[in-house]
Motif scaffolding. Sequence first.
Motif, PDB file in Angstrom:
ATOM      1  N   TYR A 225       0.852  -1.201   0.000  1.00 26.83           N
ATOM      2  CA  TYR A 225       0.000   0.000   0.000  1.00 26.83           C
ATOM      3  C   TYR A 225       0.882   1.243   0.000  1.00 26.83           C
ATOM      4  CZ  TYR A 225      -4.063   2.906   1.368  1.00 26.83           C
ATOM      5  OH  TYR A 225      -5.067   3.855   1.422  1.00 26.83           O
ATOM      6  N   ALA A 226       1.984   1.195   0.742  1.00 30.50           N
ATOM      7  CA  ALA A 226       2.924   2.321   0.767  1.00 30.50           C
ATOM      8  C   ALA A 226       3.538   2.546  -0.616  1.00 30.50           C
ATOM      9  CB  ALA A 226       4.019   2.065   1.796  1.00 30.50           C
ATOM     10  N   LEU A 227       3.854   1.451  -1.313  1.00 31.83           N
ATOM     11  CA  LEU A 227       4.422   1.576  -2.652  1.00 31.83           C
ATOM     12  C   LEU A 227       3.449   2.284  -3.598  1.00 31.83           C
ATOM     13  CD1 LEU A 227       6.151  -1.916  -3.122  1.00 31.83           C
ATOM     14  CD2 LEU A 227       7.278   0.292  -2.773  1.00 31.83           C
ATOM     15  N   VAL A 228       2.170   1.950  -3.493  1.00 27.32           N
ATOM     16  CA  VAL A 228       1.158   2.563  -4.362  1.00 27.32           C
ATOM     17  C   VAL A 228       0.960   4.045  -4.029  1.00 27.32           C
ATOM     18  CG1 VAL A 228      -1.332   2.583  -4.840  1.00 27.32           C
ATOM     19  CG2 VAL A 228      -0.054   0.442  -4.971  1.00 27.32           C
ATOM     20  N   LEU A 229       1.048   4.384  -2.740  1.00 28.33           N
ATOM     21  CA  LEU A 229       0.831   5.774  -2.318  1.00 28.33           C
ATOM     22  C   LEU A 229       2.095   6.629  -2.399  1.00 28.33           C
ATOM     23  CD1 LEU A 229      -1.345   5.352   0.923  1.00 28.33           C
ATOM     24  CD2 LEU A 229      -2.110   6.172  -1.304  1.00 28.33           C
ATOM     25  N   GLY A 230       3.243   6.012  -2.640  1.00 33.61           N
ATOM     26  CA  GLY A 230       4.488   6.769  -2.538  1.00 33.61           C
ATOM     27  C   GLY A 230       4.705   7.229  -1.111  1.00 33.61           C
ATOM     28  N   ALA A 231       4.338   6.373  -0.158  1.00 35.79           N
ATOM     29  CA  ALA A 231       4.354   6.738   1.260  1.00 35.79           C
ATOM     30  C   ALA A 231       5.744   6.564   1.862  1.00 35.79           C
ATOM     31  CB  ALA A 231       3.339   5.892   2.029  1.00 35.79           C
ATOM     32  N   GLU A 232       5.904   7.144   3.042  1.00 39.17           N
ATOM     33  CA  GLU A 232       7.135   7.006   3.824  1.00 39.17           C
ATOM     34  C   GLU A 232       6.935   5.886   4.842  1.00 39.17           C
ATOM     35  OE1 GLU A 232       8.960  10.694   5.582  1.00 39.17           O
ATOM     36  OE2 GLU A 232       8.415   9.674   7.451  1.00 39.17           O
ATOM     37  N   ILE A 233       7.906   4.969   4.938  1.00 41.58           N
ATOM     38  CA  ILE A 233       7.801   3.855   5.881  1.00 41.58           C
ATOM     39  C   ILE A 233       8.886   3.989   6.941  1.00 41.58           C
ATOM     40  CG2 ILE A 233       7.726   1.360   6.173  1.00 41.58           C
ATOM     41  CD1 ILE A 233       7.185   1.071   3.198  1.00 41.58           C
ATOM     42  N   SER A 234       8.470   4.018   8.211  1.00 42.24           N
ATOM     43  CA  SER A 234       9.407   4.013   9.334  1.00 42.24           C
ATOM     44  C   SER A 234       9.356   2.660  10.021  1.00 42.24           C
ATOM     45  CB  SER A 234       9.042   5.107  10.347  1.00 42.24           C
ATOM     46  OG  SER A 234       9.228   6.389   9.791  1.00 42.24           O
ATOM     47  N   PHE A 235      10.453   2.326  10.700  1.00 41.76           N
ATOM     48  CA  PHE A 235      10.564   1.032  11.375  1.00 41.76           C
ATOM     49  C   PHE A 235      10.905   1.236  12.847  1.00 41.76           C
ATOM     50  CE2 PHE A 235      11.705   0.592   6.952  1.00 41.76           C
ATOM     51  CZ  PHE A 235      10.953  -0.496   6.539  1.00 41.76           C
ATOM     52  N   ALA A 236      10.646   0.200  13.633  1.00 41.10           N
ATOM     53  CA  ALA A 236      11.074   0.206  15.033  1.00 41.10           C
ATOM     54  C   ALA A 236      12.478  -0.388  15.100  1.00 41.10           C
ATOM     55  CB  ALA A 236      10.117  -0.616  15.888  1.00 41.10           C
ATOM     56  N   GLU A 237      13.348   0.203  15.921  1.00 40.65           N
ATOM     57  CA  GLU A 237      14.692  -0.363  16.056  1.00 40.65           C
ATOM     58  C   GLU A 237      14.663  -1.648  16.871  1.00 40.65           C
ATOM     59  OE1 GLU A 237      19.231   0.690  17.524  1.00 40.65           O
ATOM     60  OE2 GLU A 237      17.697   2.233  17.662  1.00 40.65           O
ATOM     61  N   SER A 238      13.899  -1.657  17.945  1.00 38.82           N
ATOM     62  CA  SER A 238      13.837  -2.827  18.813  1.00 38.82           C
ATOM     63  C   SER A 238      12.558  -2.771  19.631  1.00 38.82           C
ATOM     64  CB  SER A 238      15.035  -2.870  19.763  1.00 38.82           C
ATOM     65  OG  SER A 238      14.962  -1.796  20.684  1.00 38.82           O
ATOM     66  N   LEU A 239      12.307  -3.828  20.386  1.00 35.83           N
ATOM     67  CA  LEU A 239      11.141  -3.855  21.272  1.00 35.83           C
ATOM     68  C   LEU A 239      11.258  -2.763  22.328  1.00 35.83           C
ATOM     69  CD1 LEU A 239       8.527  -5.436  21.795  1.00 35.83           C
ATOM     70  CD2 LEU A 239       9.819  -6.919  23.337  1.00 35.83           C
ATOM     71  N   ASP A 240      12.482  -2.531  22.796  1.00 35.86           N
ATOM     72  CA  ASP A 240      12.704  -1.517  23.831  1.00 35.86           C
ATOM     73  C   ASP A 240      12.425  -0.104  23.334  1.00 35.86           C
ATOM     74  OD1 ASP A 240      13.430  -3.457  25.636  1.00 35.86           O
ATOM     75  OD2 ASP A 240      15.582  -3.262  25.246  1.00 35.86           O
ATOM     76  N   THR A 241      12.672   0.142  22.046  1.00 40.11           N
ATOM     77  CA  THR A 241      12.484   1.495  21.503  1.00 40.11           C
ATOM     78  C   THR A 241      11.172   1.633  20.735  1.00 40.11           C
ATOM     79  OG1 THR A 241      13.601   1.022  19.389  1.00 40.11           O
ATOM     80  CG2 THR A 241      14.991   1.721  21.239  1.00 40.11           C
ATOM     81  N   PHE A 242      10.365   0.552  20.725  1.00 41.92           N
ATOM     82  CA  PHE A 242       9.141   0.547  19.914  1.00 41.92           C
ATOM     83  C   PHE A 242       8.263   1.767  20.192  1.00 41.92           C
ATOM     84  CE2 PHE A 242       4.594  -0.413  19.676  1.00 41.92           C
ATOM     85  CZ  PHE A 242       4.464  -0.795  18.357  1.00 41.92           C
ATOM     86  N   ALA A 243       7.990   2.030  21.473  1.00 43.09           N
ATOM     87  CA  ALA A 243       7.069   3.116  21.828  1.00 43.09           C
ATOM     88  C   ALA A 243       7.594   4.465  21.344  1.00 43.09           C
ATOM     89  CB  ALA A 243       6.832   3.142  23.337  1.00 43.09           C
ATOM     90  N   GLN A 244       8.869   4.745  21.555  1.00 43.07           N
ATOM     91  CA  GLN A 244       9.400   6.049  21.140  1.00 43.07           C
ATOM     92  C   GLN A 244       9.529   6.142  19.622  1.00 43.07           C
ATOM     93  OE1 GLN A 244      13.026   5.364  23.511  1.00 43.07           O
ATOM     94  NE2 GLN A 244      14.254   5.926  21.719  1.00 43.07           N
ATOM     95  N   ASP A 245       9.815   5.015  18.948  1.00 41.06           N
ATOM     96  CA  ASP A 245       9.886   5.028  17.478  1.00 41.06           C
ATOM     97  C   ASP A 245       8.511   5.305  16.868  1.00 41.06           C
ATOM     98  OD1 ASP A 245      12.606   4.466  17.509  1.00 41.06           O
ATOM     99  OD2 ASP A 245      12.308   2.294  17.406  1.00 41.06           O
ATOM    100  N   LEU A 246       7.474   4.694  17.434  1.00 41.52           N
ATOM    101  CA  LEU A 246       6.115   4.929  16.956  1.00 41.52           C
ATOM    102  C   LEU A 246       5.694   6.365  17.243  1.00 41.52           C
ATOM    103  CD1 LEU A 246       3.398   4.068  15.786  1.00 41.52           C
ATOM    104  CD2 LEU A 246       2.838   3.001  17.991  1.00 41.52           C
ATOM    105  N   GLU A 247       6.015   6.857  18.424  1.00 42.66           N
ATOM    106  CA  GLU A 247       5.675   8.236  18.780  1.00 42.66           C
ATOM    107  C   GLU A 247       6.352   9.228  17.845  1.00 42.66           C
ATOM    108  OE1 GLU A 247       5.707  11.303  22.616  1.00 42.66           O
ATOM    109  OE2 GLU A 247       6.576   9.306  22.817  1.00 42.66           O
ATOM    110  N   ALA A 248       7.595   8.942  17.465  1.00 46.00           N
ATOM    111  CA  ALA A 248       8.328   9.839  16.561  1.00 46.00           C
ATOM    112  C   ALA A 248       7.723   9.827  15.159  1.00 46.00           C
ATOM    113  CB  ALA A 248       9.792   9.420  16.494  1.00 46.00           C
ATOM    114  N   CYS A 249       7.190   8.667  14.737  1.00 45.70           N
ATOM    115  CA  CYS A 249       6.639   8.538  13.382  1.00 45.70           C
ATOM    116  C   CYS A 249       5.282   9.222  13.233  1.00 45.70           C
ATOM    117  CB  CYS A 249       6.526   7.061  13.004  1.00 45.70           C
ATOM    118  SG  CYS A 249       5.769   6.757  11.397  1.00 45.70           S
TER     119      CYS A 249
END
Length: 547
Positions: A225-249
């Motif tokens: 779906y991201a490919l079709v929309l030309g969207a930006e995809i962010s990832f989580a670095e680890s389980l420990d950083t998941f919450a802050q990575d999602l919050e940043a995105c």
Amino acid sequence: MIQFNSPLSAFLHWEKVIPNRVFLKQPIEGKTITYTFEEAGIEARKIASAIKGFELPNHSHIALLSKNCAHWILSDLAIMMSGHVSIPIYPTLTADAIKQILEHSESKLIIIGKLDNYESQKTGIPDIPKISADLYGETEGSLWTEIVLKNEPLSAIYVPQLNDLHTIIYTSGTTGVPKGVMHTVGNFTASVGIIYRGLKLKEQSRFFSYLPLAHIAERVGIENYALVLGAEISFAESLDTFAQDLEACQPQLFFAVPRIWAKFQEKILEKVPQKKLSVLLSIPFLNTIIKNKLKKKLGLRFSEVVVSGAAPLSTSLMQWFEKIDVTIFQVYGMTEDCVISHCNRPGIINKIGTVGKKLESVYVKLSPEGEILIKNDCLMTGYFKAPEITAEVFENGYFKTGDIGEYDHEGYLSITGRVKDQFKTDKGKYIAPTPIELQMSTNTNIEQICIVGTGIPQPIALITVGENGKSKSKTELSDSLLATVNEINPTLEKHEKIEKVIIMKEDWTVDNGLTTPTLKVKRNAIEKIHQPYYKAWFKMSEKIIFE
């Protein structure tokens, strides 16, 4: 919507139209590596050039073993560019399970990406060529950084055809041995087109990818779906950083499974107990501030579409999130139907407790037993090397889902259980566990639940407890669980009433083989371990039993 003939053609379009826009964001060691569409295209072409260098036969099967990361997407693009078929493998599988898939799929090459414990998995990989994304520490075979440094980008990119085999996705195996589901390029194109028209997100939206890309839902609903929309995809670095990575995105689209929603609620209630939260939400001038603060912390401040799938989500949990202005759309789809079945979505009434109305191109029949049979424009072509099993799951062109459901008068579908999950007590009465499990799950002390009862007079509930439950004394926890049982038993038929609750010593996890990589409980595995104890537990005088 621009009509794309393949996921690759969608990427090539945006690479040309918005080359300098960020496509992938990969956090690593506290920093974020970004890839624009142009940079991603160059890197993928160089990996495709390396793949070509192995001189594999056309349309060879190439395995991809990695957690979600930028290199997963780049690898997938490279496999497409070089004209081969991708075989995604769950990054949590054991060496034996990996070996089984690699051998069954006849994979000729494997790309090794971001992994937590490759040392324990490497013995499962036969003597085939390897490419390792050494950014994440793996150094077997050809190294990604050296390929990018030395190789020229592949100039003659393969042009995928709609009927080409695109990927073989091995099911997560809640029951038995995983099966290889074959999907064509056309299946993915049709599926994403339906999602695009149903969800209506803007081009260049932000996505967050963390559920396994080896699973059909993340692969189609996030990557493609991201490919079709030309969207930006962010990832989580680890389980420990998941919450802050999602919050940043702060993604516009967010997809989760029931276990994630329960964890989100648990974390909120740890900081703000329910009584205090209810009071704060009842004060007009504070109401909006509190909701926005909670949504921002969750990473959902700007979310336009929030989706839950893979397993039923309790109505009480959905209603709880609705109170903080997080509207969850429950959806229903499978690997075999390329996730195109039913969904609640923007623009129609979001009927909590259902999985919504059927999507375009979907035809549905219910068997006399209530099993849901699906036909659409993107059904699998079959299970790889398993024509007999393929024939068993089709009936006059319809796929037999194995799920039991019912429609209301407005055309909304409710899933009431799995055909194979039903069990018979020694009274000879059949019980569908899913609806009872959902009712029990209203107790926030419960992390996971499996209602069982084969060979005993009444069903019992096997549960694990979350942090909320673990913080309580045994007496408090027992009283809470007993209250829940006493509340729901009067709503159940006599043969369905829960007799005991058994609290497990250990959690059910992917690592111990008791949940799938998408966090669904593996009922067969749990029953195999615990069924010998059912009769002894049933005879105990206590209603709440600590294993």
